[in-house]
Design a protein around this motif. Structure first.
Motif, PDB file in Angstrom:
ATOM      1  N   ARG A 152       0.581  -1.481  -0.230  1.00  0.00           N
ATOM      2  CA  ARG A 152       0.235   0.043   0.033  1.00  0.00           C
ATOM      3  C   ARG A 152       0.834   1.196  -0.108  1.00  0.00           C
ATOM      4  NH1 ARG A 152      -2.770   0.256   5.764  1.00  0.00           N
ATOM      5  NH2 ARG A 152      -0.320   1.724   6.332  1.00  0.00           N
ATOM      6  N   ASP A 153       1.613   1.432   0.896  1.00  0.00           N
ATOM      7  CA  ASP A 153       2.776   2.734   0.866  1.00  0.00           C
ATOM      8  C   ASP A 153       4.404   2.766  -0.363  1.00  0.00           C
ATOM      9  OD1 ASP A 153       0.595   2.968   2.848  1.00  0.00           O
ATOM     10  OD2 ASP A 153       2.089   2.409   4.360  1.00  0.00           O
ATOM     11  N   LYS A 154       4.479   1.397  -0.472  1.00  0.00           N
ATOM     12  CA  LYS A 154       5.455   1.579  -1.923  1.00  0.00           C
ATOM     13  C   LYS A 154       5.004   0.372  -2.651  1.00  0.00           C
ATOM     14  CE  LYS A 154       8.573   2.026   2.597  1.00  0.00           C
ATOM     15  NZ  LYS A 154       9.483   1.105   3.708  1.00  0.00           N
ATOM     16  N   GLY A 155       4.088   0.129  -2.897  1.00  0.00           N
ATOM     17  CA  GLY A 155       4.278  -0.303  -4.662  1.00  0.00           C
ATOM     18  C   GLY A 155       3.576   0.502  -5.232  1.00  0.00           C
ATOM     19  N   VAL A 156       2.873   0.031  -6.267  1.00  0.00           N
ATOM     20  CA  VAL A 156       2.404   0.361  -7.354  1.00  0.00           C
ATOM     21  C   VAL A 156       0.883   0.806  -6.803  1.00  0.00           C
ATOM     22  CG1 VAL A 156       3.600  -1.164  -9.383  1.00  0.00           C
ATOM     23  CG2 VAL A 156       1.782  -1.672  -8.493  1.00  0.00           C
ATOM     24  N   PRO A 157       0.899   1.790  -7.674  1.00  0.00           N
ATOM     25  CA  PRO A 157      -0.183   2.963  -7.418  1.00  0.00           C
ATOM     26  C   PRO A 157      -1.412   1.512  -7.161  1.00  0.00           C
ATOM     27  CG  PRO A 157       0.716   4.104  -8.763  1.00  0.00           C
ATOM     28  CD  PRO A 157       1.618   2.409  -8.903  1.00  0.00           C
ATOM     29  N   GLY A 158      -1.541   0.505  -8.188  1.00  0.00           N
ATOM     30  CA  GLY A 158      -2.756  -0.271  -7.814  1.00  0.00           C
ATOM     31  C   GLY A 158      -2.915  -0.598  -6.499  1.00  0.00           C
ATOM     32  N   PHE A 159      -2.509  -0.781  -5.923  1.00  0.00           N
ATOM     33  CA  PHE A 159      -2.256  -1.531  -4.290  1.00  0.00           C
ATOM     34  C   PHE A 159      -3.019  -0.710  -3.633  1.00  0.00           C
ATOM     35  CE2 PHE A 159       1.427  -4.538  -5.669  1.00  0.00           C
ATOM     36  CZ  PHE A 159       0.963  -5.313  -6.150  1.00  0.00           C
ATOM     37  N   LYS A 160      -2.168   0.648  -3.450  1.00  0.00           N
ATOM     38  CA  LYS A 160      -2.571   1.775  -2.562  1.00  0.00           C
ATOM     39  C   LYS A 160      -4.372   2.294  -2.920  1.00  0.00           C
ATOM     40  CE  LYS A 160      -2.275   6.375  -0.549  1.00  0.00           C
ATOM     41  NZ  LYS A 160      -1.532   7.670  -0.937  1.00  0.00           N
ATOM     42  N   ASN A 161      -4.353   1.679  -3.705  1.00  0.00           N
ATOM     43  CA  ASN A 161      -6.419   2.236  -4.599  1.00  0.00           C
ATOM     44  C   ASN A 161      -7.067   1.138  -3.873  1.00  0.00           C
ATOM     45  OD1 ASN A 161      -8.741   2.873  -6.389  1.00  0.00           O
ATOM     46  ND2 ASN A 161      -7.941   1.029  -7.173  1.00  0.00           N
ATOM     47  N   SER A 162      -6.686   0.210  -3.854  1.00  0.00           N
ATOM     48  CA  SER A 162      -7.433  -1.285  -3.124  1.00  0.00           C
ATOM     49  C   SER A 162      -7.106  -0.996  -1.598  1.00  0.00           C
ATOM     50  CB  SER A 162      -7.515  -2.321  -3.527  1.00  0.00           C
ATOM     51  OG  SER A 162      -7.982  -2.483  -4.630  1.00  0.00           O
ATOM     52  N   TYR A 163      -6.194  -0.870  -1.254  1.00  0.00           N
ATOM     53  CA  TYR A 163      -5.717  -1.231   0.466  1.00  0.00           C
ATOM     54  C   TYR A 163      -5.806  -0.342   1.452  1.00  0.00           C
ATOM     55  CZ  TYR A 163      -3.107  -5.404  -2.347  1.00  0.00           C
ATOM     56  OH  TYR A 163      -2.693  -6.196  -2.672  1.00  0.00           O
ATOM     57  N   ALA A 164      -6.411   0.698   0.514  1.00  0.00           N
ATOM     58  CA  ALA A 164      -5.810   2.013   1.553  1.00  0.00           C
ATOM     59  C   ALA A 164      -7.369   2.115   1.927  1.00  0.00           C
ATOM     60  CB  ALA A 164      -5.724   3.232   0.951  1.00  0.00           C
ATOM     61  N   LYS A 165      -8.331   1.041   1.697  1.00  0.00           N
ATOM     62  CA  LYS A 165      -9.914   1.023   1.606  1.00  0.00           C
ATOM     63  C   LYS A 165      -9.745   0.514   3.275  1.00  0.00           C
ATOM     64  CE  LYS A 165     -11.112   1.305  -3.080  1.00  0.00           C
ATOM     65  NZ  LYS A 165     -11.954   0.574  -4.038  1.00  0.00           N
ATOM     66  N   VAL A 166      -8.789  -0.427   3.674  1.00  0.00           N
ATOM     67  CA  VAL A 166      -9.127  -1.175   4.853  1.00  0.00           C
ATOM     68  C   VAL A 166      -8.820  -0.726   6.074  1.00  0.00           C
ATOM     69  CG1 VAL A 166      -7.656  -2.940   6.272  1.00  0.00           C
ATOM     70  CG2 VAL A 166      -8.069  -3.306   3.758  1.00  0.00           C
ATOM     71  N   THR A 167      -9.464  -0.518   6.941  1.00  0.00           N
ATOM     72  CA  THR A 167      -9.659   0.533   7.646  1.00  0.00           C
ATOM     73  C   THR A 167      -9.046   0.435   9.194  1.00  0.00           C
ATOM     74  OG1 THR A 167     -11.971  -0.143   8.633  1.00  0.00           O
ATOM     75  CG2 THR A 167     -11.780   2.399   7.151  1.00  0.00           C
ATOM     76  N   LYS A 168      -8.887  -1.068   9.363  1.00  0.00           N
ATOM     77  CA  LYS A 168      -8.876  -2.012  11.061  1.00  0.00           C
ATOM     78  C   LYS A 168      -8.234  -3.345  10.283  1.00  0.00           C
ATOM     79  CE  LYS A 168     -10.157  -2.909  15.439  1.00  0.00           C
ATOM     80  NZ  LYS A 168     -10.865  -3.400  15.838  1.00  0.00           N
ATOM     81  N   ILE A 169      -6.863  -3.592  11.162  1.00  0.00           N
ATOM     82  CA  ILE A 169      -6.922  -4.767  10.236  1.00  0.00           C
ATOM     83  C   ILE A 169      -6.540  -5.508  12.093  1.00  0.00           C
ATOM     84  CG2 ILE A 169      -5.513  -6.946   9.982  1.00  0.00           C
ATOM     85  CD1 ILE A 169      -4.209  -4.288   7.955  1.00  0.00           C
ATOM     86  N   GLU A 170      -7.262  -7.075  12.809  1.00  0.00           N
ATOM     87  CA  GLU A 170      -7.214  -7.662  13.572  1.00  0.00           C
ATOM     88  C   GLU A 170      -6.323  -9.349  13.852  1.00  0.00           C
ATOM     89  OE1 GLU A 170     -11.003  -6.744  16.209  1.00  0.00           O
ATOM     90  OE2 GLU A 170     -11.619  -7.352  14.266  1.00  0.00           O
ATOM     91  N   THR A 171      -4.952  -9.341  14.133  1.00  0.00           N
ATOM     92  CA  THR A 171      -4.703 -10.262  14.312  1.00  0.00           C
ATOM     93  C   THR A 171      -4.548 -11.223  15.664  1.00  0.00           C
ATOM     94  OG1 THR A 171      -2.607  -9.875  14.732  1.00  0.00           O
ATOM     95  CG2 THR A 171      -3.336  -9.573  12.349  1.00  0.00           C
ATOM     96  N   PRO A 172      -5.802 -12.237  15.639  1.00  0.00           N
ATOM     97  CA  PRO A 172      -6.405 -12.450  17.887  1.00  0.00           C
ATOM     98  C   PRO A 172      -4.859 -13.928  17.370  1.00  0.00           C
ATOM     99  CG  PRO A 172      -7.823 -13.619  15.594  1.00  0.00           C
ATOM    100  CD  PRO A 172      -7.119 -12.246  14.668  1.00  0.00           C
ATOM    101  N   ASP A 173      -4.666 -14.519  16.498  1.00  0.00           N
ATOM    102  CA  ASP A 173      -3.253 -15.302  16.587  1.00  0.00           C
ATOM    103  C   ASP A 173      -2.513 -15.635  15.532  1.00  0.00           C
ATOM    104  OD1 ASP A 173      -4.588 -17.189  14.939  1.00  0.00           O
ATOM    105  OD2 ASP A 173      -6.083 -17.618  16.011  1.00  0.00           O
ATOM    106  N   ASP A 174      -1.139 -16.176  15.204  1.00  0.00           N
ATOM    107  CA  ASP A 174      -0.660 -16.069  14.159  1.00  0.00           C
ATOM    108  C   ASP A 174      -1.005 -17.154  13.185  1.00  0.00           C
ATOM    109  OD1 ASP A 174       1.387 -15.364  15.598  1.00  0.00           O
ATOM    110  OD2 ASP A 174       2.688 -16.863  15.902  1.00  0.00           O
ATOM    111  N   HIS A 175      -2.728 -16.877  12.588  1.00  0.00           N
ATOM    112  CA  HIS A 175      -2.682 -17.939  11.800  1.00  0.00           C
ATOM    113  C   HIS A 175      -4.757 -17.321  11.116  1.00  0.00           C
ATOM    114  CE1 HIS A 175      -0.179 -20.988  12.885  1.00  0.00           C
ATOM    115  NE2 HIS A 175       0.430 -20.976  11.948  1.00  0.00           N
ATOM    116  N   THR A 176      -4.924 -16.090  12.161  1.00  0.00           N
ATOM    117  CA  THR A 176      -5.599 -15.789  11.169  1.00  0.00           C
ATOM    118  C   THR A 176      -5.951 -14.218  11.833  1.00  0.00           C
ATOM    119  OG1 THR A 176      -6.919 -17.064  13.397  1.00  0.00           O
ATOM    120  CG2 THR A 176      -8.056 -15.353  13.118  1.00  0.00           C
ATOM    121  N   VAL A 177      -6.205 -13.166  10.203  1.00  0.00           N
ATOM    122  CA  VAL A 177      -6.581 -12.241   9.913  1.00  0.00           C
ATOM    123  C   VAL A 177      -8.027 -11.700   9.688  1.00  0.00           C
ATOM    124  CG1 VAL A 177      -5.473 -10.321   8.623  1.00  0.00           C
ATOM    125  CG2 VAL A 177      -4.195 -12.325   8.996  1.00  0.00           C
ATOM    126  N   THR A 178      -8.523 -10.845  10.420  1.00  0.00           N
ATOM    127  CA  THR A 178      -9.214 -10.415   9.702  1.00  0.00           C
ATOM    128  C   THR A 178      -9.467  -8.823   9.369  1.00  0.00           C
ATOM    129  OG1 THR A 178     -10.543 -11.336  11.502  1.00  0.00           O
ATOM    130  CG2 THR A 178     -11.592  -9.669  10.760  1.00  0.00           C
TER     131      THR A 178
END
Length: 594
Positions: A146-172
């Motif tokens: 999002r921050d260092k890649g080509v603009p297409g990444f930022k266009n989509s990934y900037a829409k994510v407002t929050k990320i949760e990682t309750p354990d090493d194998h789970t991402v919300t």
């Protein structure tokens, strides 16, 4: 507690349990509807699950490279890195418009409104250096791209407002923009190793081998010459159903050549195993050498079931010369496809229309219906009647190379836009001549540009043709430093967020997008948003057709042509499955014939 209240609470508990059961994680997701493959599918439908293993696949490509990082703006990246070295949480089934199945992630759990979605990472997933793929790597990947890649990444990934990682194998992930495609886009995000990049600058080009979780590692790297990928014998995902029948070679090698002629000679002499031919004259006349006659090489045309590639001479509307749509339409009229097809291409092509030609998503010949009318809104009143009723057609010439009727119409449009003839040259009110440069990147494009140049000269326009090498072409595109270029957009049956990168208004000024025409049209932005918000197939098709209608009516490019499939030549030492995905020829499903 009253009996009525106890009954209510019991019913509520049953309802809550049932809701949780219905919302259980799934092994796949589709953009619209449900994935076609069952949860226990054995392999993708276009592979040979029993394909022989081993050997080497050699391919000849043109151009050069000075970096192995394909995710950043800087440098010219080598071919194949994303395909062979890096993986995503989910993988694609090429037989569906847009459906994904578990790869690094075992399951995905998506809320009904798709505002939140959770991936469960497989505990066995590992990078090629042996370290496990964890939730921290996923978060690092999203933030870094999002921050260092080509603009297409930022266009989509900037829409994510929050990320949760309750354990090493789970991402919300949580979003706030109601982008129904975002769970799939995140699912296709290349996953980087956080530990590998800890002391490295991701934004800079590099020729050091990168660490990924994919089936291959980088072996031989010679910039501008060759790249060899070596199959990882410890690849963690070799037994997954989504990988069965893929990744069959021990080595995959890409050798770089100066131009298409040199690459063809390499294939002809046995230095390359397969070749996708793009020159119809070469396909029709040059594949008559001994190895073909002796049956050692198979020639075939593989049908494509996706929209025709949207290829054209693209006008940079950031230049004042191309700001007027009447000028752009006039230049479209001046291109004689019929002459070129007959004299240059052995009548191997058909003319394309718009950006989704040969598919149900195209607006060609289809009047605006109520669903599309809703998407277009006020923009409908600005469209010409022939675009509204679907009667507009791409110009068809008499094939003479100087169709007087079409050229007179072109001159008339140019006069309306303020251009007049003077001593055989077209000039504006300031006395400035109508002149521009067409930039191409190889000899086959140059041939078409020179034909176009000759026709333009008839109406007093000077078009210079400039051929540059790959690295120059990449830099010019990235900074929009051109008048006219040859470009091709490859659209799928499920266009989505990439359309913002292709045609969104922000790309008029933001470097590094693929909005090469410099389109800044709120109506196009609205059509793309409607595409992303669509919940039914009807809504989706209406939104895409609206986008296609707006882009086509804007005359942002001279539409070129398509063969209706891919011309593929391969030595008989290379086998392929009979079935191929919607997109056509798939190199990752090939194998070495024992």
């Amino acid at each position: 507690m009253t009996k009525l209240r106890r009954t209510f609470l019991a019913a509520a508990a049953v309802f809550a349990f049932t809701s949780l059961a219905v919302a259980e994680p799934k092994p796949g997701i589709a953009m619209l509807g449900e994935p076609a493959l069952p949860a226990n599918f054995k392999n993708l439908p276009y592979v040979n699950p029993d394909a022989p293993q081993g050997g080497q696949l050699r391919q000849a490509v043109t151009g050069s490279f000075d970096s192995v990082n394909p995710f950043i703006v800087k440098g010219s990246a080598v071919t194949g890195v994303r395909t062979y070295v890096f993986e995503s949480l989910l993988g694609r089934n090429g037989n569906e418009p847009f459906s994904l199945y578990g790869l690094l992630a075992e399951t995905i759990d998506v809320s009904d409104d798709r505002q939140s979605f959770t991936f469960k990472i497989r505990p066995e997933a590992k990078f090629s250096d042996g370290t496990p793929v964890t939730a921290a790597d996923v978060v690092f990947s999203m933030e870094t791209l999002r921050d260092k890649g080509v603009p297409g990444f930022k266009n989509s990934y900037a829409k994510v407002t929050k990320i949760e990682t309750p354990d090493d194998h789970t991402v919300t992930f949580h979003q706030g923009e109601n982008d129904r495609e975002l769970p799939l886009i995140i699912g296709l995000m290349p996953i980087l190793s956080k530990s590998f990049w800890k002391d490295r600058d991701f934004a800079q080009t590099t020729l050091d081998p990168l660490v990924g979780s994919g089936p291959y590692t980088m072996s031989v790297i010679r910039p501008g010459e060759t790249m060899t990928y070596l199959k990882n014998p410890e690849y963690w995902g070799k037994d997954l159903a989504i990988n069965k029948g893929l990744w069959n070679f021990d080595q995959v090698r890409f050798d770089y050549y100066r131009d298409a002629n040199a690459a063809f000679e390499a294939f002809k002499s046995g230095l390359a195993d397969v070749r996708i031919e793009t020159d119809p004259v070469r396909w029709n006349k040059a594949y008559d050498f001994p190895a073909v006659k002796d049956g050692k090489i198979t020639l075939e045309k593989i049908k494509r079931q996706t929209p025709a590639p949207a290829a054209g001479f693209v006008f940079n509307t950031r230049r004042e010369l191309f700001a007027d749509p009447r000028v752009r339409e006039a230049l479209t009229l001046a291109f004689d496809f019929e002459w070129a097809n007959s004299n240059l291409f052995s009548n191997s092509y058909h003319r394309t229309y718009g950006y989704y030609s040969d598919s149900e998503l195209s607006s060609a010949g289809i009047p605006v219906d109520d669903a599309e009318r809703k998407v277009l809104g006020d923009a409908l009143s600005k469209l010409r009647p022939d675009f509204i009723d679907g009667s507009y057609k791409v110009p068809v010439s008499d094939g003479s190379g100087r169709d007087r009727k079409l050229l007179r119409k072109a001159v008339s449009l140019l006069q309306d836009a303020g251009w007049t003839q003077s001593d055989g040259k077209l000039i504006n009110e300031k006395g400035e001549p109508f002149t521009f440069t067409i930039t191409v990147s190889d000899a086959s494009q140059e041939k078409i540009a020179l034909h176009y140049q000759r026709t333009l000269a008839i109406i007093g326009i000077t078009a210079n043709v400039r051929t540059v090498d790959t690295s120059q072409f990449v830099r010019m595109r990235g900074n929009y430093d051109f008048d006219v270029i040859w470009w091709t957009w490859y659209n799928s049956l499920s266009p989505g967020n990439e359309q913002v990168v292709y045609f969104g208004s922000e790309g008029r000024k933001l470097p590094g997008t693929r909005n090469y025409p410099g389109i800044a049209d709120p109506a196009v932005d609205a059509a793309i948003k409607a595409m992303l918000d669509a919940k039914t197939r009807e809504e989706f098709v209406a939104a895409v057709r609206a986008e296609d209608r707006l882009l086509t009516s804007g005359f942002y490019m001279v539409p070129l042509f398509d063969a209706g499939g891919q011309w593929v030549a391969r030595w008989n030492t290379i086998g392929r499955p009979e079935a191929q995905p919607l997109t056509g020829f798939e190199a990752t499903s090939l194998w070495q014939v024992p």
